[in-house]
Enzyme design. Structure first.
Site, mmCIF file in Angstrom:
data_model
loop_
_atom_site.group_PDB
_atom_site.id
_atom_site.type_symbol
_atom_site.label_atom_id
_atom_site.label_comp_id
_atom_site.label_asym_id
_atom_site.label_seq_id
_atom_site.Cartn_x
_atom_site.Cartn_y
_atom_site.Cartn_z
ATOM 1 N N ARG A 236 0.865 -1.175 0.000
ATOM 2 C CA ARG A 236 0.000 0.000 0.000
ATOM 3 C C ARG A 236 0.905 1.230 0.000
ATOM 4 O O ARG A 236 1.975 1.227 0.623
ATOM 5 C CB ARG A 236 -0.899 0.031 1.255
ATOM 6 C CG ARG A 236 -2.049 -0.961 1.222
ATOM 7 C CD ARG A 236 -3.080 -0.626 0.138
ATOM 8 N NE ARG A 236 -4.216 -1.528 0.130
ATOM 9 C CZ ARG A 236 -4.344 -2.582 -0.678
ATOM 10 N NH1 ARG A 236 -3.391 -2.890 -1.528
ATOM 11 N NH2 ARG A 236 -5.441 -3.316 -0.646
ATOM 12 N N GLU A 265 -4.515 7.490 -4.598
ATOM 13 C CA GLU A 265 -4.825 6.810 -5.866
ATOM 14 C C GLU A 265 -6.191 7.273 -6.353
ATOM 15 O O GLU A 265 -7.075 7.492 -5.527
ATOM 16 C CB GLU A 265 -4.828 5.295 -5.649
ATOM 17 C CG GLU A 265 -3.450 4.774 -5.264
ATOM 18 C CD GLU A 265 -3.411 3.252 -5.056
ATOM 19 O OE1 GLU A 265 -4.386 2.570 -5.408
ATOM 20 O OE2 GLU A 265 -2.394 2.767 -4.544
ATOM 21 N N HIS A 283 -1.781 0.271 -9.783
ATOM 22 C CA HIS A 283 -2.348 -0.692 -8.820
ATOM 23 C C HIS A 283 -2.959 -1.906 -9.534
ATOM 24 O O HIS A 283 -4.171 -2.117 -9.510
ATOM 25 C CB HIS A 283 -3.387 -0.006 -7.920
ATOM 26 C CG HIS A 283 -3.650 -0.765 -6.658
ATOM 27 N ND1 HIS A 283 -4.023 -0.177 -5.471
ATOM 28 C CD2 HIS A 283 -3.600 -2.098 -6.379
ATOM 29 C CE1 HIS A 283 -4.190 -1.096 -4.541
ATOM 30 N NE2 HIS A 283 -3.937 -2.279 -5.076
#
Ligand code: DGY
Length: 318
Positions: A236, A265, A283
Site C-alpha cells: 500500500r 490513488e 495498482h
C-alpha cells in the site's frame, strides 16, 4: 427481495447472477456525488460488494440493516473495521486467489526496474540509441543477489519462492513474527528492519497496511539502503513516505523504485512522473483476467453466504 449495493465496477457475469436473486443498485459516479449515493442506498441495503472505496461512518451511518460488505480485494485498510464490527456488519475479503498474480507483478517490477526496462524502452523509441550503450544504460544483476522482503504473508512468501528457486537469491525477511518454516525451505533469514535495509540489493514491500506499517519507510530507512538497491512496493502506498522516496530517487541515494501503489490513488500528478529511475503502475497487482474473475467469484460467494445467514469463508477478524 434483499437489496445489494454494488459500489465499484464488477465482473459482468457476477453482476448478472446477483441481479437474478437480489434487488441490485449500482453506485455510478456519472450519476452525481458518490458519497451521496452511498448514503442514500446504504439506508436499506442488506449487502454491499465492490472494491477501492473508503467505507466508514461518514458514508455508512444511514445503514439500518446492512449485514455484509464483501470486498473484491485481499486488503481491507480502506474499511473502518472497528466501526463495522460495532454495527454488526461482517466484512469479507478475497485472500489466496490473488497471491501468485501479485507475486508475479512484484517480480515484473523488480526485473524491469533492475534492468531499466521502462526507461530504455523510451530511450530506444525516441531514437537515442545511436551507437553502443554506456554506463547510464546499465542495470543491476538479479541472479544470486540478496532479496529482502518486508511482510512474509502469503504474497511475501510467493515472492520469496520466485527469488529462491528462480534466481538463486539469498532471502532475508522482516515480519511481525519470525517464520522458521521458511528458514528450512528457502534458507530465509529473519532480520530486524534496519539490518534488512542495509543488506538487501532488492527490498520488496508486501506488508499489510496497519498502524505499525504506516510510513514504515521514510527518509531514515531509505538512507540505510545501498546505493545500487532497488525498492519495490506492491503493498500500500502509505507504507512509504512518498516525498522522501522522491528525494531519494532524485539524489540517486537508491538506484530505482518500482511502484504499484501510492499515497493517493489514482495517481494523477506526481513528481514521480519526471523521474527516469521509477516505474509507476496503476495498482494492478492482482489484475489478470483469471485472477480478477476468481476474486469476483469469491466475493460473490462471501456475500451470498452472509445474506443467507451462513458464515462466509473469508470474514475479516476485528
Ligand atoms: C488487494 O486485493 O488488496 C490488492 O491490492 C488488489 O487490489
Amino acid at each position: 427481495m434483499q437489496k445489494v449495493v454494488v459500489f465499484s465496477q464488477l465482473d459482468a457475469e457476477i453482476l448478472a447472477r446477483l441481479q437474478q436473486d437480489y434487488h441490485v443498485v449500482q453506485i455510478n459516479p456519472k450519476l452525481g456525488d458518490v458519497q451521496q449515493q452511498l448514503l442514500e442506498h446504504a439506508q436499506d441495503a442488506d449487502g454491499m460488494i465492490g472494491a477501492g472505496r473508503v467505507l466508514n461512518a461518514t458514508n455508512l451511518h444511514t445503514a439500518r440493516r446492512l449485514k455484509v460488505i464483501s470486498s473484491v480485494s485481499v486488503g481491507y485498510d480502506n474499511y473502518d473495521v472497528d466501526y463495522l464490527t460495532k454495527k454488526g456488519i461482517q466484512l469479507c475479503h478475497t485472500p489466496h486467489v490473488l497471491t501468485e498474480s501479485t507475486a508475479d507483478l512484484a517480480f515484473t517490477l523488480l526485473m524491469s526496474v533492475a534492468r531499466q526496462v521502462g526507461h530504455l524502452d523510451q530511450w530506444t523509441k525516441t531514437g537515442q540509441w545511436q551507437r553502443t550503450v554506456g554506463a547510464a544504460q546499465f542495470g543491476q544483476d538479479i541472479f544470486a543477489k540478496t532479496l529482502g522482503i518486508i511482510g512474509l504473508g502469503h504474497i511475501g512468501a510467493a515472492i520469496a519462492r520466485r527469488g529462491f528457486y528462480g534466481f538463486n537469491m539469498n532471502i532475508l525477511y522482516h515480519n511481525r513474527r519470525a517464520k522458521p518454516e521458511f528458514a528450512s525451505s528457502l534458507n530465509a533469514q529473519y532480520c530486524e528492519l534496519n539490518d534488512l535495509l542495509q543488506r538487501a540489493d532488492f527490498v520488496v514491500l508486501a506488508v499489510d497496511l496497519n498502524a505499525d506499517s504506516n510510513a514504515l519507510i521514510g527518509a531514515k530507512e531509505l538512507g540505510l539502503m545501498q546505493k545500487h538497491a532497488v525498492l519495490v512496493n506492491i503493498a500500500r502506498g502509505a507504507v512509504i513516505d512518498e516525498q522522501a522516496l522522491i528525494e531519494a530517487l532524485k539524489s540517486r541515494q537508491i538506484f530505482a523504485a518500482g511502484l504499484d501503489v501510492y499515497q493517493h490513488e489514482p495517481l494523477q500528478q506526481s513528481e514521480l512522473f519526471n523521474l527516469d529511475n521509477v516505474v509507476t503502475l496503476p495498482h494492478v497487482g492482482s489484475a489478470t483476467l483469471s485472477t480478477r474473475k476468481k476474486m469476483a467469484e469469491l466475493a460473490y460467494q462471501n456475500l451470498v453466504e452472509a445474506l443467507a445467514g451462513r458464515t462466509p469463508a473469508y470474514v475479516v477478524k476485528p
